[in-house]
Design a protein around this motif. Structure first.
Motif, PDB file in Angstrom:
ATOM      1  N   GLY A  45       0.797  -1.233   0.000  1.00 55.51           N
ATOM      2  CA  GLY A  45       0.000   0.000   0.000  1.00 55.51           C
ATOM      3  C   GLY A  45       0.819   1.267   0.000  1.00 55.51           C
ATOM      4  O   GLY A  45       0.251   2.376   0.125  1.00 55.51           O
ATOM      5  N   ARG A  64       3.044   4.473  -1.272  1.00 56.54           N
ATOM      6  CA  ARG A  64       2.953   5.358  -2.423  1.00 56.54           C
ATOM      7  C   ARG A  64       4.159   5.123  -3.323  1.00 56.54           C
ATOM      8  O   ARG A  64       5.293   5.224  -2.885  1.00 56.54           O
ATOM      9  N   THR A 116       3.309   9.784  -7.987  1.00 55.36           N
ATOM     10  CA  THR A 116       2.272  10.810  -7.940  1.00 55.36           C
ATOM     11  C   THR A 116       2.006  11.248  -9.356  1.00 55.36           C
ATOM     12  O   THR A 116       2.896  11.775 -10.045  1.00 55.36           O
ATOM     13  N   GLU A 168      -6.783  16.430  -5.618  1.00 56.57           N
ATOM     14  CA  GLU A 168      -7.908  16.523  -4.707  1.00 56.57           C
ATOM     15  C   GLU A 168      -8.508  17.915  -4.713  1.00 56.57           C
ATOM     16  O   GLU A 168      -9.671  18.108  -4.328  1.00 56.57           O
ATOM     17  N   GLN A 216     -10.877  12.675 -11.174  1.00 58.04           N
ATOM     18  CA  GLN A 216     -11.034  11.245 -10.897  1.00 58.04           C
ATOM     19  C   GLN A 216     -10.019  10.471 -11.726  1.00 58.04           C
ATOM     20  O   GLN A 216      -9.842  10.736 -12.916  1.00 58.04           O
ATOM     21  N   SER A 244      -3.568   0.535  -7.054  1.00 56.96           N
ATOM     22  CA  SER A 244      -4.655   1.520  -6.885  1.00 56.96           C
ATOM     23  C   SER A 244      -4.074   2.943  -6.931  1.00 56.96           C
ATOM     24  O   SER A 244      -2.884   3.151  -6.706  1.00 56.96           O
ATOM     25  N   SER A 264      -5.002   6.744  -5.372  1.00 54.04           N
ATOM     26  CA  SER A 264      -5.803   7.446  -4.344  1.00 54.04           C
ATOM     27  C   SER A 264      -6.378   8.739  -4.916  1.00 54.04           C
ATOM     28  O   SER A 264      -6.067   9.144  -6.048  1.00 54.04           O
ATOM     29  N   GLY A 265      -7.250   9.364  -4.128  1.00 49.93           N
ATOM     30  CA  GLY A 265      -7.833  10.646  -4.554  1.00 49.93           C
ATOM     31  C   GLY A 265      -6.822  11.749  -4.697  1.00 49.93           C
ATOM     32  O   GLY A 265      -7.067  12.759  -5.369  1.00 49.93           O
ATOM     33  N   GLN A 266      -5.663  11.611  -4.057  1.00 46.02           N
ATOM     34  CA  GLN A 266      -4.617  12.618  -4.187  1.00 46.02           C
ATOM     35  C   GLN A 266      -3.753  12.386  -5.415  1.00 46.02           C
ATOM     36  O   GLN A 266      -2.803  13.145  -5.649  1.00 46.02           O
ATOM     37  N   TRP A 309      -2.034   9.458  -6.005  1.00 51.07           N
ATOM     38  CA  TRP A 309      -0.891   8.632  -5.638  1.00 51.07           C
ATOM     39  C   TRP A 309      -1.127   7.204  -6.131  1.00 51.07           C
ATOM     40  O   TRP A 309      -2.197   6.609  -5.889  1.00 51.07           O
ATOM     41  N   GLN A 357      -0.438   3.491  -5.551  1.00 49.37           N
ATOM     42  CA  GLN A 357      -0.118   2.730  -4.354  1.00 49.37           C
ATOM     43  C   GLN A 357       0.121   1.265  -4.696  1.00 49.37           C
ATOM     44  O   GLN A 357      -0.493   0.705  -5.626  1.00 49.37           O
TER      45      GLN A 357
END
Length: 787
Positions: free
Chosen positions: A146, A148, A151, A157, A162, A179, A181-183, A185, A187
Motif C-alpha cells: 500500500g 505510495r 504521484t 484533490e 477522478q 490503486s 488514491s484521490g490525491q 498517488w 499505491q
C-alpha cells in the motif's frame, strides 16, 4: 488568471512617492511568458533614471529585467515574465524580488512580493505518463504494501479529478491490484511486491478532469530486487524546528544517506507547497512563507534516497518540521501613557487606572506585569493589583519635597520567543490639600511708655502644618490703633504714643491666615492668638507745688525753731506717687533755715548766727524731686520769700498790746496771654527801611524816651507762674531791649520799719513773653525785678 493590463490603466496607479515600498502582486499560475506582472509610474527631474532587478528569492529565471520608458512626462516601469516562465503554485508559490529605483542622487530599494496562486481550471494532463511511451516507475520488491509509488498530478484533490486504472490486473501475474488514491498517488498492492522481481506491470490510467476533459496515460511498474545494505540513512527519523519568519528558500535541514551517487526526493507531501529538497545535496528548503494560521505548527515529510545508477532500490526517512511561532510584536496597552492627578488626601486603595493589554502575536495569551518606580527611588506609594494601579500608602505633601510627582512605569512582558515587552510611562501628580489651620503662640511684650513710633516690640510666629510652611499672613482685625503687625513677617511695631497712667496693658488679637496651600477652590484657613503688650512706667511728669510761690512773715524767737511753712507738692498725672525729696538750693546763705521733710523750719539757736536786730527778707529756693526707683528723677523749684521780724520787748510794761505784724498778703496770680505774630519776609524788609529813616529822630529823643522805654519793657500784667527745674542767676537782658537796672535778691538786713517791708515785697512771679526770662512783681505797687 491576470490578463495584461493596458498602459492607460497602469498609469492610473501613479506612485507619487517612491517611499511607498514594499509592493505585493498576486499572479495566477496559468499566465504565460511575456505577461506584465507589475507596473508603476513616477516623476523624476533627472533625465537618466534607472530601474534594476537586484535579486530573486528563490533563484529563478522566470522574470525579465524591468523596463523603463517615458510617457507624457512620466517614467513608467514594468516587470514581465520571461520566455522560460513556467509558474507552478505547488512547486513555488511565493517569489521575493528586490528592486532598485535611481532618480538623480536619490536611490530607493524595496521588495516586490509575487504570490503564485493555484488555477483550478488549468489542465494538468502533462508529464511523461501521458506520452506514448508512458512513465516507468522502479520500486524495490521490499516496498511496503500500500505504499505510495508515484504521484500522477499533484493537487488532484483540489480539482475534483477522478483517476481510474482501466487495464486488467488479473492474477496470477498480478499479486494484487494497484490503486490510485484521490490525491493522485499510485499505491502498491495490499499483498506487496516481494518475490515479483524483475516483473513489469503495465497499467493504463484514465484521468477525468471534469467538464468533459480527460486524458489517458501509461504507467509501467518495474520491480527491482532488494537493495544492497550499503544504501541507508543513519537514522530512520529526524525532527527539526524552524522559526515562523523563515524566508522562502531558506535551509531547514540536510539529510544524508550512505551509498553511491545518492539522489533525494520528497515522497510526502510530494512537491509540498512549503518545502522542497535538493536532488543532489539533500538540503530541505522552504518554498513559501511558513504560515502557522494556515498550515499548522507541524509538517511531516518523507524523504526517499536512491542511487542514481540504480534508481529502483531506495530508503526512506521520516522528517518532522516543527514551525515555532516568532514573537514579532510587543504587547499593546491601553492607555499607552498614564498622566493623572490625585489629591494628597486620597485613601489607600484608590484606583488610578486599569490597564488593558494584548499580545498581537498571540491574542488571549497570558501577560506579565511589573511596576517600576523611577522618582522618588524606592517609593512604595503606588501598587499594581490585577492590572489596576492603586494608591499604596498615605500621600503626605506637608514635608518639603515629600511628593508632588510620582514617576513610574508599567513593564508588560509576553511569553513569546524572543520575549518582547512594552513599557507604559506613568506620571502621577499629587496635589496638596489645605488640611490644617495655621496656629500662632501667644506672646507677651514689654515696652517703655516713652518708646517712639516704629519701635519693634517682637514678632508673632505662625505655624502651618501644610506645605509650604511659610505661606502665612498676619492681620489685626479691630485691634488697638497704637500697634501694627507686619502682614508677612509678623513683626509687631508701635505706631502711637503710650501712657502708662492711662492704660498699662494692651491686648490685640492676631489673625493668622494661610495662602498658597492646596489647589482648587479650597478656602484659606485661619487661626488666631493673643498678643499682650505691657507698658513699663517711665517717670515723665515733674512734681507741681501748690502754691508755687509763697511769701511769709515770721517773728523770730531767740533759742527756738519755728515752722515757717509746709511745701505741698504732687504729680497730677500720677496721684499714687507720693515720695518726694526736698532740698534748699538757694537763699539760705546764713543757714537760718532747714527742711524737715516738706516742712520749712527757721532756727534761732544759741550756737547759730546772732539773731537779726532789724527785719530781714530771705528768698528761698526749694528743689522738690520725685523719689523712688523710677528713672529719670524729675524736679521742680518752689519759691518761698520769708520776712524775718526780730523779737523786741515792750517799752510799756502795763501795755497789753504787742507789736502787730501786718497780715501776709496772699499772692495774686495774673495770667496774661500775648498773641505771637510772625510777619512775612517782605514786611520785615519794609519795616527795616522805615526803621532806618526814623533812626535819626529816635536818637534825638533817646534821652527822653529811655525811662519810658524802660517802663515798656515791664509787662503790664503778670504772666502765669511756671515751675522750673533749675535756678538762673541775676543777669541783664541782651535781646534788643534796653538794659534794666540790676537788682539783687536782698539777703542782708534792711533798716526799715515793718510797714515799709510790706510795701517792698514782691507777691508774684511770672515769665516775660518776649525774652523768656522770669521776674518778680508787686501786685499793689507794680514794682518788679529780674530773677
Amino acid at each position: 488568471m491576470v490578463p495584461f493590463r493596458p498602459l492607460a490603466t497602469l498609469l492610473a496607479l501613479v506612485v507619487s512617492d517612491l517611499h511607498c515600498l514594499p509592493w505585493f502582486v498576486n499572479v495566477s499560475e496559468s499566465v504565460g511568458p511575456g505577461t506584465t506582472l507589475w507596473s508603476f509610474s513616477f516623476n523624476c527631474s533627472s533625465r537618466t533614471p534607472t530601474l534594476k532587478l537586484l535579486q530573486v528569492q528563490p533563484d529563478s529565471t522566470f522574470f525579465n529585467p524591468p523596463s523603463l520608458a517615458r510617457w507624457q512626462g512620466l517614467y513608467v516601469g514594468q516587470l514581465t515574465l520571461s520566455s522560460s516562465a513556467r509558474l507552478d503554485a505547488l512547486a513555488v508559490n511565493h517569489y521575493e524580488l528586490r528592486l532598485q529605483v535611481t532618480c538623480g542622487s536619490e536611490v530607493i530599494e524595496g521588495p516586490l512580493s509575487v504570490n503564485v496562486q493555484r488555477d483550478p481550471d488549468r489542465a494538468q494532463c502533462t508529464g511523461r505518463f501521458v506520452s506514448p511511451a508512458g512513465e516507468v516507475v522502479q520500486v524495490p520488491e521490499t516496498v511496503t504494501p500500500g505504499a505510495r509509488l508515484y504521484t500522477l498530478l499533484p493537487g488532484l484533490e483540489l480539482r475534483g479529478a477522478q483517476v481510474n486504472i482501466t487495464s486488467a490486473q488479473d492474477p496470477p501475474y498480478f499479486p494484487g491490484p494497484f490503486s490510485i488514491s484521490g490525491q493522485g498517488w499510485l499505491q502498491a498492492p495490499p499483498q506487496g511486491l516481494r518475490g515479483q522481481a524483475p516483473k513489469l506491470f503495465r497499467l493504463q490510467v484514465l484521468l477525468t478532469l471534469g467538464r468533459g476533459r480527460s486524458c489517458r496515460g501509461v504507467l509501467t511498474v518495474r520491480v527491482l530486487p532488494a537493495p544492497s545494505s550499503q544504501l541507508s540513512f543513519a537514522e530512520r527519523s529526524l525532527s527539526v524546528s524552524v522559526p515562523e519568519d523563515l524566508a522562502p528558500g531558506s535551509a531547514v535541514a540536510r539529510v544524508r544517506a550512505r551509498g553511491e551517487d545518492v539522489r533525494y526526493e520528497l515522497l510526502g507531501p510530494a512537491r509540498g507547497p512549503r518545502f522542497s529538497i535538493g536532488r543532489a545535496d539533500g538540503v530541505v528548503r522552504t518554498s513559501a512563507p511558513l504560515d502557522l494560521a494556515r498550515a499548522g505548527p507541524v509538517t511531516s515529510l518523507q524523504v526517499r534516497a536512491f542511487e542514481r545508477l540504480r534508481p529502483g532500490p531506495s530508503v526512506q526517512l521520516d522528517l518532522t518540521v516543527n514551525v515555532t511561532p516568532v514573537n514579532r510584536w510587543p504587547p499593546r496597552c491601553l492607555p499607552a501613557l498614564l498622566l493623572t492627578r490625585i489629591p494628597e488626601t486620597a485613601p489607600v486603595g484608590t484606583a488610578l487606572s486599569t490597564f488593558t493589554c494584548e499580545d498581537p502575536d498571540s491574542p488571549g495569551s497570558t501577560l506579565h506585569y511589573q511596576l517600576r518606580a523611577h522618582s522618588p527611588r524606592g517609593l512604595a506609594s503606588l501598587r499594581l493589583r490585577d492590572r489596576v494601579l492603586e494608591v499604596n500608602a498615605t500621600l503626605d505633601c506637608d514635608a518639603p519635597g515629600a511628593c508632588f510627582e510620582l514617576a513610574a512605569s508599567l513593564l508588560v512582558l509576553d511569553g513569546g520567543q524572543p520575549p518582547m515587552s512594552t513599557e507604559v510611562p506613568v506620571l502621577v501628580t499629587v496635589t496638596p490639600v489645605n488640611e490644617f489651620s495655621p496656629t500662632c503662640v501667644p506672646r507677651t511684650f514689654r515696652v517703655r511708655e516713652d518708646a517712639g513710633p516704629r519701635t519693634l516690640l517682637g514678632s508673632v510666629v505662625g505655624t502651618d502644618m501644610d506645605c509650604p510652611h511659610d505661606g502665612t499672613e498676619f492681620h489685626t482685625p479691630g485691634g488697638p490703633a497704637a500697634f501694627a503687625v507686619d502682614r508677612l513677617s509678623g513683626e509687631v511695631r508701635l505706631l502711637g504714643p503710650l501712657d502708662y497712667e492711662q492704660q498699662r496693658l494692651h491686648r490685640l488679637t492676631v489673625l493668622v491666615t494661610d495662602h498658597g496651600q492646596g489647589q482648587g477652590p479650597a478656602q484659606p484657613r485661619s487661626g488666631s492668638c493673643t498678643v499682650t503688650v505691657e507698658v513699663e512706667d517711665v517717670n515723665d511728669h515733674a512734681p507741681e507745688c501748690e502754691p508755687p510761690f509763697q511769701e511769709l512773715a515770721v517773728h523770730t524767737s531767740p533759742g527756738s525753731s519755728t515752722e515757717v511753712t509746709t511745701v505741698s507738692c504732687r504729680v497730677p498725672q500720677e496721684p499714687q506717687r507720693l515720695a518726694f525729696s526736698y532740698s534748699i538750693v538757694g537763699g539760705n546763705g546764713q543757714g537760718r533755715f532747714r527742711l524737715q521733710g516738706a516742712a520749712l523750719l527757721h532756727e534761732d539757736l544759741p550756737s547759730g548766727p546772732p539773731p537779726p536786730e532789724q527785719p530781714q527778707t530771705y528768698e528761698l529756693w526749694i528743689r522738690v524731686a520725685d523719689a523712688g526707683p523710677s528713672a529719670p528723677h524729675l524736679s521742680t523749684t518752689a519759691t518761698v520769700i520769708v520776712h524775718l521780724v526780730p523779737w523786741r520787748a515792750s517799752t510799756a510794761a502795763t501795755s497789753t498790746n504787742g507789736a502787730t505784724v501786718p497780715a501776709v498778703r496772699t499772692p495774686l496770680l495774673v495770667t496774661h496771654t500775648e498773641p505771637f505774630w510772625q510777619p512775612e519776609p517782605w514786611f520785615v524788609a519794609v519795616l527795616t527801611v522805615t526803621g532806618a529813616l526814623l533812626l535819626a529822630l529816635g536818637w534825638l529823643l533817646s534821652r527822653h524816651l529811655r525811662g519810658w522805654a524802660q517802663g515798656l519793657r515791664a509787662p503790664s500784667k503778670p504772666a502765669q507762674a511756671l515751675l522750673l527745674t533749675s535756678i538762673q542767676g541775676t543777669e541783664g537782658s541782651s535781646e534788643g531791649f534796653m538794659e534794666a537796672p540790676r537788682m539783687e535778691t536782698p539777703r542782708m538786713e534792711t533798716p526799715e520799719a515793718p510797714s515799709s517791708i510790706m510795701s517792698l515785697h514782691f507777691d508774684g512771679r511770672a515769665q516775660d513773653s518776649r525774652t523768656g526770662r522770669d521776674y518778680l512783681f508787686n501786685t499793689r505797687t507794680g514794682a518788679w525785678r529780674w530773677l
